[in-house]
Design a protein around this motif. Structure first.
Motif, PDB file in Angstrom:
ATOM      1  N   HIS A  85       0.835  -1.202   0.000  1.00  0.00           N
ATOM      2  CA  HIS A  85       0.000   0.000   0.000  1.00  0.00           C
ATOM      3  C   HIS A  85       0.873   1.257   0.000  1.00  0.00           C
ATOM      4  CE1 HIS A  85      -3.853   2.037   1.790  1.00  0.00           C
ATOM      5  NE2 HIS A  85      -3.385   2.667   0.741  1.00  0.00           N
ATOM      6  N   HIS A  90       0.970   3.924  -3.425  1.00  0.00           N
ATOM      7  CA  HIS A  90       1.171   5.362  -3.233  1.00  0.00           C
ATOM      8  C   HIS A  90       2.476   5.867  -3.821  1.00  0.00           C
ATOM      9  CE1 HIS A  90      -2.308   6.679  -0.872  1.00  0.00           C
ATOM     10  NE2 HIS A  90      -2.351   5.417  -0.468  1.00  0.00           N
ATOM     11  N   HIS A 103      -4.922   3.832  -7.756  1.00  0.00           N
ATOM     12  CA  HIS A 103      -5.116   4.086  -6.327  1.00  0.00           C
ATOM     13  C   HIS A 103      -4.995   5.577  -5.961  1.00  0.00           C
ATOM     14  CE1 HIS A 103      -5.502   2.754  -2.198  1.00  0.00           C
ATOM     15  NE2 HIS A 103      -4.541   3.611  -1.880  1.00  0.00           N
ATOM     16  N   HIS A 108      -8.201   7.614  -4.372  1.00  0.00           N
ATOM     17  CA  HIS A 108      -8.091   8.612  -3.304  1.00  0.00           C
ATOM     18  C   HIS A 108      -8.679   9.969  -3.684  1.00  0.00           C
ATOM     19  CE1 HIS A 108      -6.101   6.994   0.225  1.00  0.00           C
ATOM     20  NE2 HIS A 108      -5.456   6.162  -0.579  1.00  0.00           N
ATOM     21  N   HIS A 202      -7.053   7.432   6.586  1.00  0.00           N
ATOM     22  CA  HIS A 202      -6.118   7.297   5.453  1.00  0.00           C
ATOM     23  C   HIS A 202      -6.662   8.008   4.209  1.00  0.00           C
ATOM     24  CE1 HIS A 202      -3.228   5.577   2.693  1.00  0.00           C
ATOM     25  NE2 HIS A 202      -4.212   5.117   1.951  1.00  0.00           N
TER      26      HIS A 202
HETATM   27 ZN   LIG Z   1      -4.165   4.462  -0.062  1.00  0.00          ZN
END
Ligand SMILES: [Zn+2]
Ligand SMILES: [Zn+2]
Length: 260
Positions: A85, A90, A103, A108, A202
């Motif tokens: 992750h 990221h 992602h 996000h 998060h």
């Molecule tokens: Zn994330």
């Protein structure tokens, strides 16, 4: 894997709803005509639970030391979830850059702390990993399965398969449940509310590159000091530097290739 990194600063703020809606519409418009959201939910579960059933059926009177492989593998899977992750979803990492694009600039941007819920079942695609992901995990971990089979014991290899598949299915179901509307009975259940809160923190754009990387149980976050403590607005434990803290020459800012 080669870390390429990306300049994520443009995503580390909550964008206006109109802009987030445009990203959402573009992501949904890229849905292939053959996509079936219920098939997307079912396929990893059928494959994962099927492989768990086969693995358990093939076990031959496992000993207590062999059964200890279960907590060990689940613990390693939790650390691996944190690593993937933080360092792949990221941060652009060759050859898995598509996971980053799906992602950080997409999942996000669309889902933020105070707007976590999917608006329709068509949005399962914006939350779940690609349907073939569980097969990819099974195949790419076959060298470890083979090493355990030939060098340790058949039972430990079978428990490894059962645990990795079970962990993957749990990840999918839990992540999907965090993005259900808050009125959904699953979302309202006590354990999901606690875990959902960890994931919602998060989804705060300003925090996503540093905190709360576990999606299942926040064990690795706790061990590695990446739990964000909202009470004191401080991290718990030691500070892990953000992925974007790299020399300027390693930073790239590039639009997402519209290849999907
Ligand atoms: Zn994330
Ligand atoms: Zn999420």
């Amino acid at each position: 894997m080669l870390p390429l990194r990306a300049d994520t600063r443009q995503y580390e703020t909550t964008l206006p709803l109109s802009k987030r809606d445009r990203v959402r519409a573009a992501a949904l418009a890229a849905t292939p005509w053959y996509y079936n959201e219920w098939g997307h939910v079912a396929f990893p579960s059928v494959v994962g639970i099927g492989l768990i059933a086969v693995s358990i059926a093939l076990l031959d009177r496992p000993t207590v030391p062999e059964l200890l492989a279960v907590p060990v593998v689940l613990f390693l899977a939790n650390l691996n979830e944190w690593h993937i992750h933080r360092n792949i979803l990221h941060a652009r990492t060759w050859p898995l850059e598509t996971l980053y694009w799906r992602h950080t600039p997409e999942h996000h941007v669309i889902f933020v702390r105070d707007d976590m819920a999917m608006r329709s079942t068509r949005e399962f695609r914006l939350v779940l990993i690609p349907f073939y992901g569980i097969l990819a995990i099974f195949v790419t971990s076959l060298p470890i399965t083979a090493a355990l089979w030939f060098l340790v014991s058949h039972n430990v290899a079978l428990l490894w398969v059962a645990c990795t598949m079970g962990y993957t299915v749990a990840y999918e179901w839990l992540h999907l449940s965090y993005h259900l509307p808050e009125s959904n009975p699953i979302a309202r259940s006590a354990p999901i509310r606690v875990l959902r809160h960890h994931h919602a923190v998060h989804h705060t754009p300003e925090l996503m590159q540093r905190w709360n990387f576990n999606v299942t149980v926040p064990l690795a976050d706790w061990i590695l000091g990446t739990v964000y403590d909202e009470q004191s607005r401080q991290p718990r434990g030691r500070v892990v530097p953000p992925t974007s803290q790299l020399p300027p020459e390693r930073l790239v800012s590039r639009g997402r290739p519209r290849s999907r």
